[in-house]
Design an enzyme around this catalytic site. Structure first.
Site, short mmCIF file in Angstrom:
data_model
loop_
_atom_site.label_atom_id
_atom_site.label_comp_id
_atom_site.label_asym_id
_atom_site.label_seq_id
_atom_site.Cartn_x
_atom_site.Cartn_y
_atom_site.Cartn_z
N GLN A 297 32.94 40.96 47.37
CA GLN A 297 33.93 39.94 47.72
C GLN A 297 33.69 39.44 49.15
OE1 GLN A 297 36.10 38.63 45.56
NE2 GLN A 297 36.97 37.23 47.06
N ASP B 298 27.68 36.46 40.83
CA ASP B 298 28.29 35.40 41.64
C ASP B 298 27.37 34.18 41.74
OD1 ASP B 298 30.84 35.45 42.73
OD2 ASP B 298 30.33 37.01 44.19
N LYS C 195 40.29 40.01 39.51
CA LYS C 195 39.00 40.19 38.85
C LYS C 195 39.01 41.48 38.02
CE LYS C 195 36.63 37.34 42.21
NZ LYS C 195 35.74 37.15 43.37
N1 GUN Z 1 35.33 34.68 48.18
C1 GUN Z 1 35.85 33.48 47.84
N2 GUN Z 1 35.34 33.06 46.67
C2 GUN Z 1 34.48 33.99 46.26
C3 GUN Z 1 33.65 34.15 45.11
O1 GUN Z 1 33.58 33.30 44.22
N3 GUN Z 1 32.92 35.28 45.06
C4 GUN Z 1 32.95 36.22 46.03
N4 GUN Z 1 32.18 37.27 45.89
N5 GUN Z 1 33.71 36.12 47.10
C5 GUN Z 1 34.46 35.02 47.21
#
Ligand code: GUN
Length: 284
Positions: free
Chosen positions: A96, A119, A52
């Protein structure tokens, strides 16, 4: 043999589009900023967070990185979120998941300001999606819609079947497909005759979380199959999806590979959402 839907290429196109927009904003003196929070050292989460941050670097989005220790308390995390919610120079906040067990994920998701919820997990974002208002859409299902549109798959009027009903993928996926005028069925572990339903699908989205569970016998000839799963197999640590790729590809018309299908789209859509957050904050 099915045509491959190239998520790597499509995600690259989207990141290039974001990059161009961000560069224009930079010329106007605007910086787009994403705060990324990782708690603990879960290896998969560390990889995702790094990817990311790399995508931010590529697109010109400024990323602020917060790497907190495994024993961080819920209060400490919530207090950081409060601070970032108030910070005028922060457009998006990403925490996350999963979080260590002492922290209640729902409380964290609720605490992120809905106007920075890139998100798309906050109940307000989910509510907006449900009634068709402008807001943030969960990145994976939003990415799947882009994959379908950019591969010229017609959703309007199509039989769409989603396997899985999670808050992050299955449910928002179903809502987005309805928004695009698909006829949508959601299947899950209590579905009585899964194969009977999936064999009706023109578009099948598979988000079960079980390696290679879906083979060609579940697929209608010529269907588009989107595989959301990602698993490491015993054999040489290779990646696979929820579909048995060779068996499904022999029947399907179009298919996403694992890796290189849905995965890269999630990050590209996070960049799109962050750019959108910046626009919203400037009243655009
Ligand atoms: N963990 C697995 N997929 C995601 C996601 O799309 N966003 C976040 N914040 N954590 C995750």
């Amino acid at each position: 043999m099915a045509e491959i839907i190239d998520g790597k290429k499509i995600s690259q196109d989207i990141k290039d589009e974001v990059k161009e927009q961000v560069a224009k904003l930079n010329e106007e003196g605007v910086t787009v900023t994403l705060a990324v929070i990782l708690v603990g050292k879960d290896p998969a989460s560390s990889v995702y967070v790094n990817n990311k941050k790399k995508a931010c670097e590529y697109t010109g989005i400024r990323s602020l990185s917060y790497e907190l220790p495994e024993d961080t308390t819920e209060e400490e995390l919530l207090s950081l979120i409060d601070q970032l919610n108030q910070a005028e120079n922060v457009d998006g906040i990403l925490v996350q998941l999963p979080l260590p067990k002492q922290i209640d994920e729902d409380r964290v998701i609720h605490r992120i300001s809905p106007d920075k919820d890139v998100d798309g997990f906050h109940p307000e974002s989910v509510g907006r999606l449900s009634i068709g208002e402008r807001g943030f859409v969960s990145c994976t299902p939003a990415g799947i819609i882009e994959l379908l549109k950019r591969s010229n798959v017609v959703i309007d009027g199509s039989e769409c079947v989603v396997i899985g009903r999670s808050n992050i993928v299955g449910k928002p996926m179903a809502i987005l497909l309805i928004r695009e005028n698909g006829t949508v069925t959601v299947c899950h572990s209590h579905t009585k005759d899964l194969k009977e339903v999936t064999r009706r699908a023109d578009i099948l989205v598979v988000a079960i979380g079980k390696p290679k569970m879906i083979d060609g016998s579940y697929i209608k000839e010529g269907a588009t199959v989107i595989d959301v799963g990602i698993h490491r197999t015993g054999e040489g640590n290779k990646l696979c999806g929820d579909c048995d790729y060779d068996s499904v590809a022999a029947v399907a018309g179009k298919i996403t590979p694992v890796p290189g299908g849905v995965g890269p789209m999630t990050i590209a859509m996070l960049m799109v959402n962050t750019l959108e957050a910046s626009r919203m904050h400037r009243g655009k």
